[in-house]
Design a protein around this motif. Sequence first.
Motif, PDB file in Angstrom:
ATOM      1  N   UNK A   4       0.829  -1.205   0.000  1.00 48.93           N
ATOM      2  CA  UNK A   4       0.000   0.000   0.000  1.00 48.93           C
ATOM      3  C   UNK A   4       0.864   1.256   0.000  1.00 48.93           C
ATOM      4  N   UNK A  62       2.179   1.785  -3.436  1.00 45.11           N
ATOM      5  CA  UNK A  62       1.115   2.314  -4.289  1.00 45.11           C
ATOM      6  C   UNK A  62       0.873   3.790  -4.042  1.00 45.11           C
ATOM      7  N   UNK A  63       0.825   4.158  -2.757  1.00 46.54           N
ATOM      8  CA  UNK A  63       0.591   5.570  -2.404  1.00 46.54           C
ATOM      9  C   UNK A  63       1.674   6.447  -3.024  1.00 46.54           C
ATOM     10  N   UNK A 118       3.578   5.792  -5.605  1.00 48.78           N
ATOM     11  CA  UNK A 118       3.443   5.855  -7.069  1.00 48.78           C
ATOM     12  C   UNK A 118       2.372   6.854  -7.463  1.00 48.78           C
ATOM     13  N   UNK A 119       1.257   6.828  -6.731  1.00 49.20           N
ATOM     14  CA  UNK A 119       0.171   7.767  -7.024  1.00 49.20           C
ATOM     15  C   UNK A 119       0.623   9.213  -6.846  1.00 49.20           C
ATOM     16  N   UNK A 120       1.321   9.464  -5.727  1.00 48.45           N
ATOM     17  CA  UNK A 120       1.759  10.839  -5.450  1.00 48.45           C
ATOM     18  C   UNK A 120       2.775  11.296  -6.489  1.00 48.45           C
ATOM     19  N   UNK A 153       3.030  10.413  -9.602  1.00 49.25           N
ATOM     20  CA  UNK A 153       2.341  10.716 -10.860  1.00 49.25           C
ATOM     21  C   UNK A 153       1.688  12.098 -10.788  1.00 49.25           C
ATOM     22  N   UNK A 154       1.091  12.412  -9.633  1.00 45.38           N
ATOM     23  CA  UNK A 154       0.508  13.744  -9.444  1.00 45.38           C
ATOM     24  C   UNK A 154       1.615  14.809  -9.428  1.00 45.38           C
ATOM     25  N   UNK A 182       4.525  14.904 -10.888  1.00 50.33           N
ATOM     26  CA  UNK A 182       4.992  15.230 -12.235  1.00 50.33           C
ATOM     27  C   UNK A 182       4.016  16.185 -12.912  1.00 50.33           C
ATOM     28  N   UNK A 183       2.730  15.898 -12.732  1.00 50.59           N
ATOM     29  CA  UNK A 183       1.709  16.764 -13.323  1.00 50.59           C
ATOM     30  C   UNK A 183       1.788  18.181 -12.766  1.00 50.59           C
ATOM     31  N   UNK A 234       6.817   7.209 -14.303  1.00 47.90           N
ATOM     32  CA  UNK A 234       5.454   6.731 -14.533  1.00 47.90           C
ATOM     33  C   UNK A 234       5.500   5.364 -15.206  1.00 47.90           C
ATOM     34  N   UNK A 282      -0.768   5.696 -14.562  1.00 46.26           N
ATOM     35  CA  UNK A 282       0.052   6.786 -14.015  1.00 46.26           C
ATOM     36  C   UNK A 282      -0.007   7.998 -14.941  1.00 46.26           C
ATOM     37  N   UNK A 292      -3.272   9.789 -14.604  1.00 48.47           N
ATOM     38  CA  UNK A 292      -3.301  10.600 -13.379  1.00 48.47           C
ATOM     39  C   UNK A 292      -2.495  11.892 -13.565  1.00 48.47           C
ATOM     40  N   UNK A 293      -1.347  11.787 -14.233  1.00 46.44           N
ATOM     41  CA  UNK A 293      -0.525  12.976 -14.492  1.00 46.44           C
ATOM     42  C   UNK A 293      -1.282  13.988 -15.349  1.00 46.44           C
ATOM     43  N   UNK A 332      -4.073  11.354  -5.412  1.00 46.26           N
ATOM     44  CA  UNK A 332      -3.073  10.446  -5.954  1.00 46.26           C
ATOM     45  C   UNK A 332      -2.737   9.348  -4.964  1.00 46.26           C
ATOM     46  N   UNK A 333      -2.613   9.735  -3.682  1.00 40.91           N
ATOM     47  CA  UNK A 333      -2.292   8.759  -2.640  1.00 40.91           C
ATOM     48  C   UNK A 333      -3.418   7.728  -2.503  1.00 40.91           C
ATOM     49  N   UNK A 336      -3.454   5.503  -5.534  1.00 34.37           N
ATOM     50  CA  UNK A 336      -2.292   4.623  -5.450  1.00 34.37           C
ATOM     51  C   UNK A 336      -2.465   3.522  -4.415  1.00 34.37           C
ATOM     52  N   UNK A 337      -3.060   3.869  -3.269  1.00 31.80           N
ATOM     53  CA  UNK A 337      -3.190   2.877  -2.189  1.00 31.80           C
ATOM     54  C   UNK A 337      -4.144   1.753  -2.576  1.00 31.80           C
ATOM     55  N   UNK A 386      -2.300   2.222  -9.622  1.00 30.14           N
ATOM     56  CA  UNK A 386      -1.234   2.844 -10.421  1.00 30.14           C
ATOM     57  C   UNK A 386      -0.084   1.855 -10.615  1.00 30.14           C
TER      58      UNK A 386
END
Lengths: 162, 173
Positions: A89, A92-93, A95-97, A99-100, A102-103, B134, B139, B142-143, B164-165, B168-169, B173
């Motif tokens: 988890x 994953x968190x 990776x999500x952050x 990706x955001x 970079x945006x 990415x 990913x 999301x970007x 994003x978190x 992702x959790x 992603x």
Amino acid sequence: MSGFGGVLPWARRTLVEKDKILTSEEFSAILGICQIVPGPNIMNLAVCVGSRFAGARGAFAAVLGLSIGPILLVLLLAVLYDHYSYLDSVKGILRGISAVGVGLIASTGLKMMRDEFQYPAMLLVVVITIVAASYFHLGLGWVVLIASPFALFLAWIKAHKV
Amino acid sequence: MSILLSLFLKLSAFSLVAFGGVSALLPDLLDLAVYQERWIDLQTFSDYFAIAQAAPGPNFMTVTLLGWHLYGVIGAFLATFAIAWPSSILIFYLQRLLLGIKDPLKKQAIQYAAAALAIGLVLSSAWEIALQINHGVAAYVLTIFTILFTTFTRWHPLYLIVLGAIIGSMGLI
């Protein structure tokens, strides 16, 4: 663009609106200069504001004051990361952050680009920079060296036109 | 010790070319740390980038975390110092000079030139970092979603980071 998107607006609120250390025009002029010079923008701002009031010592104090807290906090996060990065988890968190994140960087660039459309020739500099950096994979120093003559030349014309 | 010295010298050199701030030098930092010096693997670099984005404070924290990875607390402070001192000294002396330029056209021209450089560097940085960190379509979606949202709404970036978190959790992603 800081983590919470917020050191600069915060600095403005404190220095201009609350403590009235600087006028709004002074703040903008100083900010403009900080964005000209390379390096961490917010550190540059701290140097400018700090040195205005207490010379080199003021600059030093401002830089320290601004960076110690966040550094300690991020190190705390790093320790947590060392302990929990094996968890799916957490992976994953992050990776999500990222990706955001970079945006967010891209949109900072895009927002700054809006101002360039009043003299579109300036976009040529942006294109040269991107091609040198992303297509030819030149290092940052080379990119700046190649693009800055074009940038200064076009900027000179733009300054006379706009 | 030689790692510390090399970290210090290379980051100090970056400081003087980082138009557009630390965001602009992330690809060079990644290239140096991951591929040339092999100080850190790509996954850890990406994770540090994420932590730096999520933490409140200035955005040079990826550099701080790289220093931490190499040499603990000393490394963290040394790396932060290295990225900041050359540009700090530069602006310390330049500010009077720049604020003192009487010719408004000259002043404008310098500002326009630096802005254009910064835009190019920041955009190509975003592009290159995206290619490195990415993985997979989700990913990138999301970007792009982040770019659209920050461009067309006035949402605070923190909401997007939280979003994003959460995404992702859930392992999406």
